[in-house]
Structures are given as structure tokens and as C-alpha cells.
Design an enzyme around this catalytic site. Structure first.
Site, PDB file in Angstrom:
ATOM      1  N   GLU A  53      39.052  45.816  49.656  1.00 40.32           N
ATOM      2  CA  GLU A  53      38.630  45.031  50.843  1.00 40.32           C
ATOM      3  C   GLU A  53      38.734  45.835  52.137  1.00 40.32           C
ATOM      4  O   GLU A  53      37.907  45.584  53.028  1.00 40.32           O
ATOM      5  CB  GLU A  53      39.470  43.750  50.922  1.00 40.32           C
ATOM      6  N   ASP A  78      41.591  36.904  42.039  1.00 41.60           N
ATOM      7  CA  ASP A  78      42.799  36.304  41.450  1.00 41.60           C
ATOM      8  C   ASP A  78      42.731  34.787  41.409  1.00 41.60           C
ATOM      9  O   ASP A  78      43.284  34.093  42.260  1.00 41.60           O
ATOM     10  CB  ASP A  78      44.023  36.784  42.226  1.00 41.60           C
ATOM     11  N   ASP A 109      39.489  48.109  42.352  1.00 37.86           N
ATOM     12  CA  ASP A 109      40.197  46.922  42.854  1.00 37.86           C
ATOM     13  C   ASP A 109      40.664  47.204  44.289  1.00 37.86           C
ATOM     14  O   ASP A 109      40.569  48.336  44.765  1.00 37.86           O
ATOM     15  CB  ASP A 109      41.385  46.688  41.912  1.00 37.86           C
TER      16      ASP A 109
HETATM   17  O1  MIG Z   1      47.666  43.058  43.907  1.00 36.16           O
HETATM   18  O2  MIG Z   1      45.905  45.818  39.538  1.00 36.16           O
HETATM   19  O3  MIG Z   1      42.673  41.198  41.412  1.00 36.16           O
HETATM   20  O4  MIG Z   1      42.838  41.712  38.686  1.00 36.16           O
HETATM   21  O5  MIG Z   1      45.191  42.880  37.729  1.00 36.16           O
HETATM   22  C1  MIG Z   1      47.332  42.978  42.581  1.00 36.16           C
HETATM   23  C2  MIG Z   1      46.648  44.673  39.472  1.00 36.16           C
HETATM   24  C3  MIG Z   1      46.378  44.086  42.248  1.00 36.16           C
HETATM   25  C4  MIG Z   1      44.590  42.549  41.798  1.00 36.16           C
HETATM   26  C5  MIG Z   1      43.433  42.262  40.910  1.00 36.16           C
HETATM   27  C6  MIG Z   1      43.927  41.982  39.529  1.00 36.16           C
HETATM   28  C7  MIG Z   1      44.699  43.161  39.012  1.00 36.16           C
HETATM   29  C8  MIG Z   1      45.871  43.457  39.943  1.00 36.16           C
HETATM   30  N1  MIG Z   1      45.367  43.673  41.306  1.00 36.16           N
END
Ligand code: MIG
Length: 818
Positions: free
Chosen positions: A419, A495, A416
Site C-alpha cells: 500500500e 485480511d 503483499d
Molecule cells: O501483516 O505475510 O494480507 O495474507 O498472510 C500481515 C503475512 C502480513 C498480510 C496479508 C496476509 C499474509 C500476511 N500479511
């Protein structure tokens, strides 16, 4: 040319070239000299050079060097080397024609520009004559741009998971990976940059892949009517023109160029249960228990960031998860795999024995500021450092971080925030001048690496896992991507929100990802942000069951999203949707294998199979699941009759002999169905299995084949089945089974046959149960391999014949005599 046309060109020049020129853009002028090459031409124009070469069959590469020197820039995306293709070059006064594989690039000399023309002389894509390629030197590199004429009736698809309608016409998009929390239908850019689009007009398609990792942009007619353009803030003007003529061929060629998704582990096609977060350990165990008690088939449970100690990646909070390893093993015993989030931001935690930080520091693995100090940014763990994924040795180090989790039996990993998201960084990421080190000793600024950073994170994970567990197919889920990321990871749309709008948005996003090479995709079922009302959540399960990745996920502070939380009525419907997916697993897995082999997506817009069906060019709701099932989901909250326009040909309501023939009038389903309307193509042969609670469970009973008979001699009737161990790379050594099925429906006899195309794996079944739909009259006899059999059944009201073919893997023929 007519005077009015000239006026239009003048207006265009004023509207676009005027201001562009004023801003200092330099457009290509006339060709001075043409150099021939075995695979194309290099054309000189002043100091600039334009290269037009055939890269592979039907694929041209166009590059511009404003100062005459081409950068030897290796591509992060392209994996296909230039192939030897026979090229013909014809020169006339006005133009040079480069013909390869039936498609021609016509390089016009004045002004210098490129048109692509097919074998029938039809122009597929042409530089806008009034706006030749241009560049604009600036402080941070030279901007580059291409303008193309945009036919009135052309439609545009792709660019990855952009929000809004599937057809991109009339909108403009940027490519800049961004943590787009709470994105909406108009939000742009999102998490991924896939600078590839498909043009489709009158059933004929082509593709353009603009291989540039800088911030780039695509404009489909907003800047100027009748003109599309693409360009970037820096880097090379380097694009590929990909011929069709079928849209499916464009995708096949694009994925040959940028790589295909390796066959995923079978379990990853099962239902996946997630939440931000399931903690502590008792909660995870409780969810696993509930899944099984409620008989909700499922294959995976995700652990989000709260299982970690202080949000430090590659740690476990032992206070909350005292028996972490045992928990993973116990879940596995229940047929549930554990997927762990492992974000790339390593907690800046010197002197505390934090292995990921210490080993990374020792290995000089972290990104440094221009002054040589560590770049530190704030993310979940607080101060964090960021691996320099552009270095292969750093990717190797990163891969090794998975050693412990792999040994503990974790099955998949979730990358995650790649980016990368940096809470206190400019624009939510790292400063644009942050240097990334390259294997050749040079550095590149973040502005150039940004869009490819997340893909390199996924690549490091994938390659590391391969190294640690060479016999296992890795499963990686990434949020950010660049073209080619499909080689390393599945993805999801980030999200989203628990709203009907987002439910409807799911399909165009996932279809677009599939068209853009990333077929293994899903969204957060139920919506990440906010709490869905019960009927919305049910509809989401019903749609998600037909998404390549089927994962239920939700943010903190939302109400529970699991299938059972809204009482038995909803639970029944949600379970039914999940069960149908599991029953269709042989069909789905076969589609996944096709994707791995050819790039053909699993979820397909109707025009992919029926390019002439213009009625579907702007259909954002309905799609094909695999080649033969048509899904017309309910994505709004109204209770009106559900209108469905079927794709061309004849279709059966799935699992019935009720047949419809596509016409201009939509089929109306009333009252509102409690399931997702699903249709099988007349001529489809769909392999299915008995219900299981997870993919590791052996289905009890035969392989089930649903045969939807076509009209006598009309639609093609065929099907396929692919099977292997679902887990290893044995298939690369021939350890797989491939069966092709065919059927025909003649006046006197309907027949279906199986042909074993590759026999390298022994599947679970020892018989095949065939159900033929569309048999109103009781047959006079049923034969298997020419011999009459007993024990077949005709159901007059269902209009089906059911019979069993004994034996496992073998060729057979069934004939039903009418
Ligand atoms: O800023 O890891 O898109 O699926 O549950 C939030 C926590 C960070 C973003 C992801 C989301 C995930 C969440 N993450």
C-alpha cells in the site's frame, strides 16, 4: 422551470454550494470563448480552461485547468492513446455540442458545464447545474471536485473491492490504499484505489474513470440528495466518460483504456493452498503429501513470510529450509507450483552481505527523505527501506531480484504490504511529503504516488519476470492496486475474517473487482482472521470454487484450514467442490481468455448479461460464472430452504434435465442442498474434462460437452472453447485452438455443431463426448456429419442423449432426430 424546482435548487445551493463556497471553493463561471479542436473543444472561463475531447469511440476525456495550463502529466493507468475519431461540433448560443460515435457531450455555456447525451437524446450524465466544477487551492495542492445530478433510479457499481453492497448508491468512499487488517462491511478505504464506476439505469450504462492518484473520494448521494460527486485532494481534474449502452461495452472500453489482464498461466486457475505460514520445509512437504493423499486437486502451495531469514525479502532461512530448491522441484514433480511471498520492504541491513539491500543501495534504488537520507520505516524485517518504483531503472533492478528464485523453479510471486504498509509511519504508511523520483528528473510527493505505489511494485515484478523468463506467463498476486493494475497481477481481498458475514461479502467484492477491470481475484477461502467452524469452511470452499482465484489461506494462530481437517463428511463436500472446478477447467480457461481479450470479467453480476433485469441490480449473493453458469451460493448459516430467483429465460439445474423458467417466484430448494446451487442457461454448451489432480495432468478421455437444449427456436444456443499450452506466449503467435459451438432445437431434430475457428494447437483429446440435456423421448436416430451412428445412449429418466464424436480438432455436426 416550476417554482418548486427552483426552491429545490436553492435548497441544494444552500446545502452543498453554500458551505462549499464558504470554504473557499471556486466554481466555474460562464464560458468566455470556445476553441475548436479536431477532436473536441477547449473552453475558456476566466483564468480557467475546460477541455472536452473524444479520446476513442464512445470515450470522452474532460480536463479542467484552473489556472489555464494543463499539466503534461502522463497517466499511470491509461495505456490507450487517443484514437482518431470523427467528431462533429455544433455551436448554439447556449451550448456547444461535441458529437463522437453517437454520443454527445453538450457543453453548456452558462454556467460552464458538461452533459453527456446518447443518440436517442437521453441524458446519461450531467453536471449538477447549481454546482459547476470547482477547485480549492490549499497548502498541499489544489483540491478539485465534480458534482453530477443523480437520478433517483440510477445504480452505481465498481470502485474496486469496496466493502458493503455491490450497489454503491447512498454511500461515500475514499481512495487511499490502506493495510486494512480485519476490515468489515463498513470499512473504507481498503487496499486498492480504482477510481472507476459504472452508472446503470433502466438497462443503460455508462462509466466514469477519474484518473487521479491523490487521495480521492466518491459520494453517491450522502452529501446531498440527488447529487453524486467525485474529487481529489490534489492533482488534475481529469476524467473519462465512457459510453455503453450495455454495461459490457463500458467494461470493454474501460479495459481498452487502462489495459487488460494478460492470459494467466493455466495452473493459476487451479486450487491454491496457502497459510501464514507453512514452515519449516517438512511442513510444506507434509501439506503437499496430504493434498495428494486426500485426492484434493491442487496446483499451488504458497510460502508466506516465515520461509525468509529474519523476514528479509529474497532470502531463505536455510535452517528451516535446508533443501529449498529440492523441495520446489519435488513439489513440481507432484504437480504443485510454489508461490513465494516477496514483500517490497527490503530489510535495512548494511554490511551483512544481504544482496537485496546492498545492490539496491549501490543502484540508489531506495526512497530518500526530503533531506536526502534513506527513508527507513519499520515493517516485518524491523528497519526497512523502500524501492523507488516510480523510476523505471529501479523497477528494472527490482525485477532482477527474482533471478535466483526463478532459477530455483518458483512459479509465482506474492506482493503483499504494498500500500505500502509501514508500521511506524503516519497513518500506517510513509510521510506524505516523502519524495518519489520520476524518470524525467522531477520528484513527486508520496501523497500523489501513494495510491499507485503498489501497482508499480506489481509492475516491476511482472516486467522483471518477463525479462528473466520471456517464454513464461508470469503469475503475480498483489494486494494494493490502482486502475490498470490488472495488466500486471491477480489480486485478493486482503485480511478478511472467518465469519458468515465475510463469506457473504466475498461475492460483491469480487464482482466489483471484475467490473473494475481486475477479474483475476479471489478472497482467503475460510477467512484469514480467526478459525471458521466446519460448515462455514465447507461453504467457503463451495463458493471459492467459482471465484477466479481459488486460494485457501489463514493467519497464524488459527486452526488448520485445509480441506481434510474436519473429518470425512466435510472433506467429501469440499473435494466435490474443488473437483467440479477442475472438471470445468476448459470452460473456465475459455472465460479467462475472453477476459484477456475483451475485459469481460469471469465472475459477472447478472445485469452484465441481462442489463434489463432490474431484480438483480441489488443482488449481492448470486452471479454468473463465465457467460452461461448461474451460481446461487449458500452464504448464511440458517437451515431454511434456499430461495433462488433465476435470471431471465430458461435454466437447467446443472448436470440435469430439470428445467426452470425464470418467473417472479423464486425457485425454492428444500432441503438445504449439500452443494452450491448451480444452473446452466438453456442454450449453453459447456466444455468440460475428466477429473485431474492438477492442471499439468493430461485428462483421461474425451473432451466433454454438456449441451443444454433451448426451447424450439427460442434462446440463443452457443458455446466456445479456447485451449493452448497454458504456459507460454505461443498463443500470441497463433498457437492456440478456438472452437465455437452452436446448437438448435427444432421439433424434428436437435442439432449441435462444432466449428474450428482457429487451429493452431493440438489438444489432448481425440474424441468429443456430447451430452444433450432436455431430450425426454428416445430419438429415432443420431447422425454425425449426416451419417447415422450406433453407440449413442438415451437415458429416459435423465432425459439425456450421450454420444461420441470421433476425432480431435475438426468441424462436425450432430443431429438427434426426434
Ligand atoms: O501483516 O505475510 O494480507 O495474507 O498472510 C500481515 C503475512 C502480513 C498480510 C496479508 C496476509 C499474509 C500476511 N500479511
Amino acid at each position: 422551470m416550476k417554482a418548486t424546482h427552483w426552491a429545490l435548487v436553492a435548497a441544494l445551493l444552500f446545502a452543498v454550494a453554500g458551505p462549499a463556497a464558504a470554504a473557499g471553493w471556486r466554481h466555474l463561471g460562464d464560458a468566455d470563448r470556445v476553441e475548436r479542436r479536431p477532436d473536441g473543444v477547449v473552453v475558456h472561463s476566466g483564468t480557467a480552461r475546460l477541455e472536452v475531447r473524444v479520446h476513442a469511440g464512445g470515450v470522452f476525456r474532460v480536463r479542467l485547468a484552473p489556472d489555464g495550463t494543463f499539466d503534461a502529466d502522463p497517466s499511470w493507468a491509461v495505456v490507450q492513446g487517443a484514437e482518431p475519431v470523427r467528431v462533429r461540433i455544433d455551436e448554439t448560443r447556449a451550448a456547444v455540442r461535441v458529437v463522437g460515435d453517437g454520443v454527445a457531450a453538450i457543453v453548456q455555456r452558462s454556467p460552464l458545464r458538461v452533459d453527456f447525451v446518447d443518440g436517442n437524446g437521453r441524458t446519461l450524465l450531467a453536471d449538477e447545474a447549481s454546482l459547476p466544477l470547482a477547485w480549492l487551492p490549499g497548502e498541499h495542492g489544489t483540491r478539485v471536485r465534480v458534482w453530477k445530478s443523480m437520478p433517483e433510479d440510477e445504480h452505481y457499481y465498481g470502485l474496486g473491492d469496496k466493502a458493503g453492497p455491490l450497489d454503491r448508491r447512498g454511500r461515500a468512499f475514499a481512495m487511499w490504499n490502506r493495510d486494512a487488517y480485519s476490515w468489515q462491511g463498513h470499512t473504507d478505504p481498503l487496499y486498492k484505489s480504482i477510481p472507476f464506476f459504472i452508472g446503470l439505469r433502466g438497462g443503460i450504462a455508462y462509466g466514469v474513470f477519474f484518473d487521479n492518484t491523490h487521495r480521492s473520494s466518491f459520494d453517491f448521494g450522502t452529501e446531498s440528495d440527488g447529487v453524486l460527486s467525485f474529487g481529489a485532494e490534489g492533482g488534475a481534474l481529469d476524467y473519462y466518460f465512457i459510453a455503453g449502452p450495455q454495461p459490457a461495452q463500458v467494461i470493454e472500453r474501460y479495459t481498452a483504456l487502462t489495459g487488460r489482464t494478460p492470459l494467466p498461466p493455466l495452473w493459476s486457475l487451479g486450487f491454491q493452498q496457502s497459510r501464514y505460514s507453512y514452515n519449516p520445509e517438512a511442513k510444506v512437504r507434509e501439506i503437499a503429501k496430504q493434498l495428494r493423499e486426500h485426492r484434493i486437486p491442487a496446483d499451488a502451495i504458497y510460502l508466506d513470510i516465515d520461509y525468509q531469514k529474519g523476514y528479509a525479502p529474497f532470502t531463505v532461512d536455510r535452517a528451516q529450509f535446508p533443501g529449498f530448491e529440492r523441495m520446489i522441484a519435488d513439489l513440481r514433480g507432484e504437480g504443485l507450483r510454489t508461490v513465494l511471498i516477496t514483500d517490497l520492504h527490503i530489510k535495512h541491513d548494511p554490511g551483512n552481505g544481504y544482496a537485496a539491500f546492498d545492490s539496491g543501495l549501490r543502484a540508489d534504488a531506495f526512497i530518500r527523505n526530503p533531506d536526502g537520507s534513506l527513508y527507513v520505516g519499520e515493517v516485518w524485517p524491523g528497519d526497512a527501506v523502500f524501492p523507488d518504483f516510480t523510476l523505471s531503472r529501479v523497477r528494472g533492478w527490482w525485477g532482477g531480484l527474482y533471478r535466483d528464485f526463478a532459477a530455483m523453479g518458483a512459479a509465482g510471486y506474492w506482493n503483499d504490504m504494498n500500500e505500502p504498509a509501514v508500521f511506524d509511519g503516519p497513518g500506517g504508511t510513509m510521510p506524505l511529503d516523502t519524495p518519489h523520483r520520476m524518470d524525467d528528473g522531477t520528484t513527486r510527493e508520496h501523497r500523489e504516488i501513494h495510491n499507485v505505489y503498489g501497482m508499480l511494485n506489481a509492475r516491476a515484478t511482472y516486467e522483471g519476470l518477463l525479462e528473466l523468463q520471456p517464454a513464461r506467463r508470469p503469475f503475480v498476486l498483489t494486494r494494493a492496486a490502482y486502475a490498470g493494475a490488472q495488466r500486471y497481477a491477480a489480486t485478493w481481498t486482503g485480511d478478511n475474517t472467518a465469519s458468515w458475514h465475510h463469506l457473504a461479502q466475498s461475492t460483491p467484492n469480487l464482482l466489483s473487482l471484475g467490473l473494475s477491470g481486475m477479474a483475476l481475484a479471489g478472497d482467503d477461502v475460510g477467512g484469514f482472521i480467526g478459525s471458521p467452524p466446519p460448515d462455514l469452511l465447507t461453504r467457503w470452499f463451495q463458493l471459492g470454487a467459482f471465484n477466479p482465484v481459488f486460494r485457501n489461506h489463514a493467519a497464524t494462530d488459527t486452526r488448520p484450514h485445509e480441506a481434510w481437517v474436519d473429518g470425512p463428511q466435510h472433506e467429501v463436500l469440499r473435494r466435490e467442490a474443488i473437483e467440479l472446478r477442475y472438471r470445468l477447467m476448459p470452460y473456465l480457461y475459455t472465460a479467462a481468455e475472453e477476459n484477456a481479450r475483451t475485459g469481460m470479467p469471469i465472475m459477472r453480476p447478472v445485469f452484465l448479461r441481462y442489463p434489463q433485469a432490474e431484480a438483480f441490480y441489488s443482488n449481492d449473493r448470486d452471479f454468473l460464472f463465465g457467460g452461461d453458469l448461474f451460481v446461487a451460493p449458500v452464504v448464511d448459516e440458517r437451515l431454511d430452504a434456499h430461495a433462488v430467483s433465476l435470471p431471465p429465460g430458461a435454466w437447467y439445474a446443472f448436470g440435469t434435465s430439470q428445467r426452470f423458467v425464470a418467473s417472479k417466484e423464486p425457485v425454492r430448494i428444500d432441503p438445504r442442498p449439500s452443494r452450491t446451487p448451480l444452473y446452466a442457461r438453456a442454450g449453453a454448451i459447456v466444455p468440460m474434462q475428466a477429473l485431474v489432480q492438477h492442471t499439468g495432468e493430461v485428462p483421461a478421455g474425451p473432451l466433454e460437452l454438456q449441451v443444454y437444449l433451448p426451447e424450439a427456436g427460442s434462446e440463443e444456443c452457443r458455446g466456445a472453447l479456447y485451449q493452448d499450452d497454458g504456459e507460454t506466449f505461443g498463443y500470441r503467435d497463433g498457437k492456440f485452438l478456438r472452437v465455437t459451438y452452436a446448437c438448435s432445437a427444432e421439433a424434428a431434430v436437435a442439432s449441435v455443431s462444432a466449428q474450428v475457428a482457429h487451429d493452431g494447437f493440438t489438444p489432448w483429446w481425440s474424441a468429443t463426448r456430447v451430452t444433450m440435456f432436455g431430450v425426454p423421448q428416445r430419438p429415432s436416430a443420431v447422425r454425425v456429419d449426416g451419417r447415422a451412428i450406433a453407440g449413442w445412449k438415451h437415458d429416459a429418466s435423465a432425459k439425456t442423449v450421450t454420444l461420441e464424436v470421433r476425432g480431435g480438432v475438426r468441424d462436425w455436426t450432430v443431429e438427434v432426430l426426434r
